[in-house]
Design an enzyme around this catalytic site. Structure first.
Site, PDB file in Angstrom:
ATOM      1  N   LYS A  55       0.854  -1.187   0.000  1.00 22.62           N
ATOM      2  CA  LYS A  55       0.000   0.000   0.000  1.00 22.62           C
ATOM      3  C   LYS A  55       0.891   1.239   0.000  1.00 22.62           C
ATOM      4  O   LYS A  55       1.485   1.598   1.008  1.00 22.62           O
ATOM      5  CB  LYS A  55      -0.933   0.058   1.215  1.00 22.62           C
ATOM      6  CG  LYS A  55      -1.998   1.145   0.972  1.00 22.62           C
ATOM      7  CD  LYS A  55      -2.519   1.820   2.202  1.00 22.62           C
ATOM      8  CE  LYS A  55      -1.662   2.901   2.744  1.00 22.62           C
ATOM      9  NZ  LYS A  55      -1.528   4.117   1.934  1.00 22.62           N
ATOM     10  N   GLU A  86      10.030   1.195  10.438  1.00 19.89           N
ATOM     11  CA  GLU A  86      11.108   2.176  10.226  1.00 19.89           C
ATOM     12  C   GLU A  86      10.460   3.532  10.248  1.00 19.89           C
ATOM     13  O   GLU A  86       9.670   3.868   9.367  1.00 19.89           O
ATOM     14  CB  GLU A  86      11.782   1.936   8.893  1.00 19.89           C
ATOM     15  CG  GLU A  86      12.657   0.726   8.955  1.00 19.89           C
ATOM     16  CD  GLU A  86      13.496   0.628   7.729  1.00 19.89           C
ATOM     17  OE1 GLU A  86      14.165   1.608   7.396  1.00 19.89           O
ATOM     18  OE2 GLU A  86      13.444  -0.428   7.098  1.00 19.89           O
ATOM     19  N   GLU A 133      10.413  16.123  14.757  1.00 19.92           N
ATOM     20  CA  GLU A 133      10.702  15.892  13.349  1.00 19.92           C
ATOM     21  C   GLU A 133       9.842  16.838  12.520  1.00 19.92           C
ATOM     22  O   GLU A 133       8.618  16.736  12.519  1.00 19.92           O
ATOM     23  CB  GLU A 133      10.382  14.443  12.983  1.00 19.92           C
ATOM     24  CG  GLU A 133      10.706  14.154  11.536  1.00 19.92           C
ATOM     25  CD  GLU A 133      10.437  12.713  11.149  1.00 19.92           C
ATOM     26  OE1 GLU A 133       9.359  12.201  11.470  1.00 19.92           O
ATOM     27  OE2 GLU A 133      11.327  12.112  10.510  1.00 19.92           O
TER      28      GLU A 133
HETATM   29  P1  NAD Z   1       2.674   8.355   7.774  1.00 18.37           P
HETATM   30  O1  NAD Z   1       3.062   7.517   8.926  1.00 18.37           O
HETATM   31  O2  NAD Z   1       1.599   9.332   7.936  1.00 18.37           O
HETATM   32  O3  NAD Z   1       2.247   7.436   6.540  1.00 18.37           O
HETATM   33  C1  NAD Z   1       3.029   6.354   6.120  1.00 18.37           C
HETATM   34  C2  NAD Z   1       2.125   5.306   5.542  1.00 18.37           C
HETATM   35  O4  NAD Z   1       1.262   4.832   6.573  1.00 18.37           O
HETATM   36  C3  NAD Z   1       1.224   5.807   4.414  1.00 18.37           C
HETATM   37  O5  NAD Z   1       1.130   4.808   3.425  1.00 18.37           O
HETATM   38  C4  NAD Z   1      -0.099   6.007   5.112  1.00 18.37           C
HETATM   39  O6  NAD Z   1      -1.212   5.890   4.267  1.00 18.37           O
HETATM   40  C5  NAD Z   1      -0.094   4.892   6.136  1.00 18.37           C
HETATM   41  N1  NAD Z   1      -0.962   5.159   7.278  1.00 18.37           N
HETATM   42  C6  NAD Z   1      -1.324   6.369   7.780  1.00 18.37           C
HETATM   43  N2  NAD Z   1      -2.175   6.212   8.813  1.00 18.37           N
HETATM   44  C7  NAD Z   1      -2.362   4.880   8.971  1.00 18.37           C
HETATM   45  C8  NAD Z   1      -3.144   4.097   9.864  1.00 18.37           C
HETATM   46  N3  NAD Z   1      -3.888   4.656  10.811  1.00 18.37           N
HETATM   47  N4  NAD Z   1      -3.109   2.756   9.723  1.00 18.37           N
HETATM   48  C9  NAD Z   1      -2.352   2.183   8.769  1.00 18.37           C
HETATM   49  N5  NAD Z   1      -1.616   2.868   7.894  1.00 18.37           N
HETATM   50  C10 NAD Z   1      -1.602   4.201   7.991  1.00 18.37           C
HETATM   51  O7  NAD Z   1       4.035   9.031   7.324  1.00 18.37           O
HETATM   52  P2  NAD Z   1       4.267  10.010   6.077  1.00 18.37           P
HETATM   53  O8  NAD Z   1       3.850  11.362   6.486  1.00 18.37           O
HETATM   54  O9  NAD Z   1       3.735   9.433   4.827  1.00 18.37           O
HETATM   55  O10 NAD Z   1       5.856   9.924   5.946  1.00 18.37           O
HETATM   56  C11 NAD Z   1       6.677  10.694   6.703  1.00 18.37           C
HETATM   57  C12 NAD Z   1       7.236   9.903   7.865  1.00 18.37           C
HETATM   58  O11 NAD Z   1       7.927   8.751   7.402  1.00 18.37           O
HETATM   59  C13 NAD Z   1       8.251  10.668   8.649  1.00 18.37           C
HETATM   60  O12 NAD Z   1       8.016  10.517  10.027  1.00 18.37           O
HETATM   61  C14 NAD Z   1       9.567  10.029   8.267  1.00 18.37           C
HETATM   62  O13 NAD Z   1      10.579  10.142   9.218  1.00 18.37           O
HETATM   63  C15 NAD Z   1       9.173   8.641   8.059  1.00 18.37           C
HETATM   64  N6  NAD Z   1      10.151   7.950   7.218  1.00 18.37           N
HETATM   65  C16 NAD Z   1      10.962   7.033   7.807  1.00 18.37           C
HETATM   66  C17 NAD Z   1      11.918   6.358   7.057  1.00 18.37           C
HETATM   67  C18 NAD Z   1      12.823   5.338   7.684  1.00 18.37           C
HETATM   68  O14 NAD Z   1      13.388   4.540   6.964  1.00 18.37           O
HETATM   69  N7  NAD Z   1      12.976   5.285   8.986  1.00 18.37           N
HETATM   70  C19 NAD Z   1      12.026   6.619   5.694  1.00 18.37           C
HETATM   71  C20 NAD Z   1      11.168   7.563   5.106  1.00 18.37           C
HETATM   72  C21 NAD Z   1      10.234   8.213   5.897  1.00 18.37           C
END
Ligand code: NAD
Ligand code: MN
Length: 498
Positions: free
Chosen positions: A191, A267, A400
């Site tokens: 997804k 992650e 962050e």
């Molecule tokens: P997010 O957590 O909002 O979303 C990530 C994914 O989770 C998306 O596909 C989203 O649709 C899904 N998601 C959101 N709410 C959900 C729920 N309630 N249940 C299940 N799935 C859900 O994060 P974002 O804003 O898309 O990305 C930014 C974040 O990602 C930042 O915190 C960044 O640090 C992190 N990030 C981490 C790494 C790593 O390798 N550690 C790499 C890239 C980004």
């Protein structure tokens, strides 16, 4: 391709057709509900494509397809050399469609086309190739049991792997998960983030063209609270690999406990420190890389070096270097090869970053940037922004922000630098700049992070694991360690007559 000019990219972008349907069991298909959502280009506000809005019903179909494929062995029991050949072909197909793959990410989430075509898209091909090459080179074990007993310890694929990915490196995050999970013989249901689903859908199509059998690689675009949660709670998903925010990573741990105890590999976020000691030999390189470390990809990088700790004796001079670099990196049209920074992924993220900046203006010393801007009168763009003399407890230094916002903090001793660097809920990455080898080793050893880069930033390769400590999560992508994550240890004990 690398000679494409601004106009060439615009022309090529205008010729693109987008795949907006879900990819389930080898076919593009609408969501069962018939609903769609729009994928939007944040540089222009333009709708690129309607995209199938999958929910629990579509996730069920995709997981069932993945399970059927896994059980009948069309991929999971394919000869290793054959599976390798398919994934090598996929790597070739990504290379053959490099401009298109790069454009999909650039248009969908605002990153510079120059980066997408030189880093993201070739990276995806490279990672598929790297994992493909591993497939027929890893051996299992025989345990030292007595005569009459043959105990085999083998690594077997887990079954159906769910992957939920973020928008900052859409193609590469999908690849980091899918390449390793597929190489290990699993079926995958991915997804992608709702802000940037287009490259993953095209990737699934290329995978099918390469020979990945039906049902083995499924993509279900949709929202987190529906499609993402359905994957997390699914009773027939064996492992859920996640990259995204810490808050959602914690939710996936709960989903697992509420459902089938699936493995969760989170992650999550970061607030990575970059330590510049006065004995660093080349302060200009350190400043170049510090600017790259926070402004690359608009600062939308989980391991972004967003906290810059500088030894007080060189701090003011270093701040001047940083201001000069920031001012040379003003945002522009992501499709223009002359642009130095692209657009923020969407309106919501842009507003969230600007809230930090506005509050920061009242609590720290803004030395450059600080404004939201437009390009050609439109879009989500923020200037590279630097705050100096940030109090270590200021949200600018703790939270962050996930945008082009740098906090600079002076330090007086090595011990103080290490202590401030470690004083964070996150532990993804850190950088250390010094010409003193003993200090480099000493400080690296003390930093509680997944990756320390010495005299560089954000060191990363297919050969080395990437992931965090503390609330940056404990998943690991890349390297053979990630491949192992997508397998279970299995013991087969055979009695024979001596
Ligand atoms: P997010 O957590 O909002 O979303 C990530 C994914 O989770 C998306 O596909 C989203 O649709 C899904 N998601 C959101 N709410 C959900 C729920 N309630 N249940 C299940 N799935 C859900 O994060 P974002 O804003 O898309 O990305 C930014 C974040 O990602 C930042 O915190 C960044 O640090 C992190 N990030 C981490 C790494 C790593 O390798 N550690 C790499 C890239 C980004
Ligand atoms: Mn988008």
């Amino acid at each position: 391709m690398l000679n494409y000019k601004y106009q060439d990219w615009k022309t090529r972008a205008g010729q693109l057709t987008f795949r907006g349907q879900a990819f389930i069991d080898g076919k593009f298909t609408d969501a069962i509900s018939g609903r769609t959502f729009n994928s939007i280009n944040p540089a222009t506000g333009q709708v690129l494509s309607a995209v199938a809005e999958c929910d629990a019903a579509d996730v069920d179909l995709a997981v069932a397809a993945g399970r059927r494929a896994f059980e009948d062995g069309r991929w999971s029991r394919m000869a290793p050399g054959d599976r390798k050949a398919v994934l090598l072909k996929l790597a070739d197909l990504i290379r053959a469609n490099l401009e298109e793959m790069a454009l999909l990410d650039s248009l969908d989430m605002g990153k510079l086309i120059t980066d997408a075509v030189t880093i993201d898209a070739p990276g995806s091909a490279h990672f598929f190739q790297w994992y493909a090459e591993c497939i027929d080179k890893i051996y299992d074990e025989v345990a030292p049991t007595g005569p009459g007993d043959l105990a085999l310890i083998s690594r077997v694929p887990l079954g159906v792997v769910g992957a939920v990915t973020p928008w900052n490196f859409p193609l590469d995050m999908a690849t980091w998960k899918a390449a390793a999970a597929l190489a290990a013989g699993n079926s995958v249901v991915l997804k992608p983030a709702e802000q940037s689903p287009l490259s993953a859908l095209r990737l699934a199509e290329l995978a099918a063209e390469a020979g990945v059998p039906d049902g083995v690689f499924n993509v279900v675009p949709g929202f987190g609270v529906t499609a993402g949660q359905a994957l997390g709670l699914h009773m027939d998903v064996d492992c859920l690999t996640f990259t995204g925010s810490t808050a959602i990573g914690k939710m996936f741990m709960q989903y697992s406990g509420q459902s089938n105890l699936k493995q969760i590999w989170p992650e999550t976020g970061g607030k990575s420190p970059n330590l510049i000691f006065a004995d660093c030999e080349d302060l200009d390189t350190a400043a170049d890389m510090a600017a790259f470390g926070i402004f690359f990809n608009q600062g939308e990088v989980c391991s972004a070096n967003s906290r810059l700790y500088v030894e007080r004796s060189i701090k003011d001079a270093f701040v001047e270097k940083m201001i000069a670099r920031a001012e040379a990196m003003q945002p522009g049209d992501p499709l223009d090869p002359a642009s130095k920074m692209g657009a923020i992924v969407d309106e919501k993220q842009t507003q969230g970053i600007m809230r930090f900046v506005q509050e920061g203006k009242a609590s720290a010393n803004l030395v450059t940037g600080g404004d939201r801007v437009t390009v050609n009168g439109k879009g989500c763009f923020i200037q590279p922004t630097i705050f100096d003399d940030v109090n270590h407890d200021n949200p600018l230094a703790r939270d962050e922000i996930f945008g082009p916002v740098l906090s600079i903090i002076p330090f007086d001793s090595e011990a103080e630098a290490v202590s401030m660097a470690n004083d964070s809920i996150y532990g993804l990455a850190a950088s250390v700049w010094t010409n003193n080898l003993s200090r480099a080793c000493r400080v690296s050893e003390k930093l509680h992070v997944g990756t320390v880069s010495v005299n560089t930033v954000d060191a990363l390769s297919a050969q080395t694991p990437f992931g965090g400590m503390k609330q940056s999560g404990f998943g690991r992508d890349l390297s053979l360690h990630s491949l192992e994550k997508y397998t279970a240890l299995k013991t087969t004990w055979i009695k024979y007559k001596t």
